[in-house]
Design a protein around this motif. Sequence first.
Motif, short mmCIF file in Angstrom:
data_model
loop_
_atom_site.label_atom_id
_atom_site.label_comp_id
_atom_site.label_asym_id
_atom_site.label_seq_id
_atom_site.Cartn_x
_atom_site.Cartn_y
_atom_site.Cartn_z
N TYR A 162 0.79 -1.22 0.00
CA TYR A 162 0.00 0.00 0.00
C TYR A 162 0.83 1.28 0.00
O TYR A 162 0.28 2.36 -0.21
CB TYR A 162 -0.94 0.02 1.21
CG TYR A 162 -2.00 -1.04 1.17
CD1 TYR A 162 -3.13 -0.88 0.38
CD2 TYR A 162 -1.86 -2.21 1.91
CE1 TYR A 162 -4.11 -1.86 0.34
CE2 TYR A 162 -2.85 -3.19 1.88
CZ TYR A 162 -3.96 -3.02 1.08
OH TYR A 162 -4.93 -3.99 1.04
N ARG A 167 0.62 3.60 -3.13
CA ARG A 167 -0.72 4.20 -3.26
C ARG A 167 -0.89 5.35 -2.27
O ARG A 167 -1.40 6.42 -2.63
CB ARG A 167 -1.79 3.14 -3.01
CG ARG A 167 -3.20 3.65 -3.24
CD ARG A 167 -4.24 2.61 -2.93
NE ARG A 167 -4.00 1.37 -3.65
CZ ARG A 167 -4.71 0.27 -3.48
NH1 ARG A 167 -5.71 0.24 -2.63
NH2 ARG A 167 -4.43 -0.82 -4.15
N TYR A 221 -1.33 9.34 -3.19
CA TYR A 221 -2.53 10.02 -2.70
C TYR A 221 -2.17 11.27 -1.90
O TYR A 221 -2.67 12.36 -2.19
CB TYR A 221 -3.35 9.05 -1.85
CG TYR A 221 -4.62 9.63 -1.29
CD1 TYR A 221 -5.61 10.13 -2.12
CD2 TYR A 221 -4.82 9.67 0.08
CE1 TYR A 221 -6.79 10.65 -1.60
CE2 TYR A 221 -6.00 10.18 0.62
CZ TYR A 221 -6.97 10.67 -0.23
OH TYR A 221 -8.12 11.19 0.30
#
Length: 90
Positions: A28, A31, A35
Motif C-alpha cells: 500500500y 498508493r 494520494y
Amino acid sequence: MPLVRGVHAIRALADGRPHAFDVLVARYGPRVRTYVGHLVQDRAAAEDLTQEVFLTVLTRAHTRDRERSFAVWLLRVARNEALDLLRRRG
C-alpha cells in the motif's frame, strides 16, 4: 516465518505480529504516497506523511473495524494526516 499477504497481513498486524508490517508497506505504500502527494503537492512532504501514516497503522491497527475495508481506513488515515499538515502550514 511465513510470508503473509493482503488481508492476512492486516489481521496479523492487528493481532500483534509486526512482521506483517513490511507486507502492508510494500503493498500500500506507493498508493498512499501518491494520494498524499496529490493532496499536499510536495514530494518530500508526501514521503514524510507516508511514514507517518504507516506509523499510525502500526500503532492503531487493533482499533480498526475488521468488518470494513482496510484500504478505505488506510486512505482515511492518509487524508487526515495530509489535512493536518496543510492546516499547520496555514
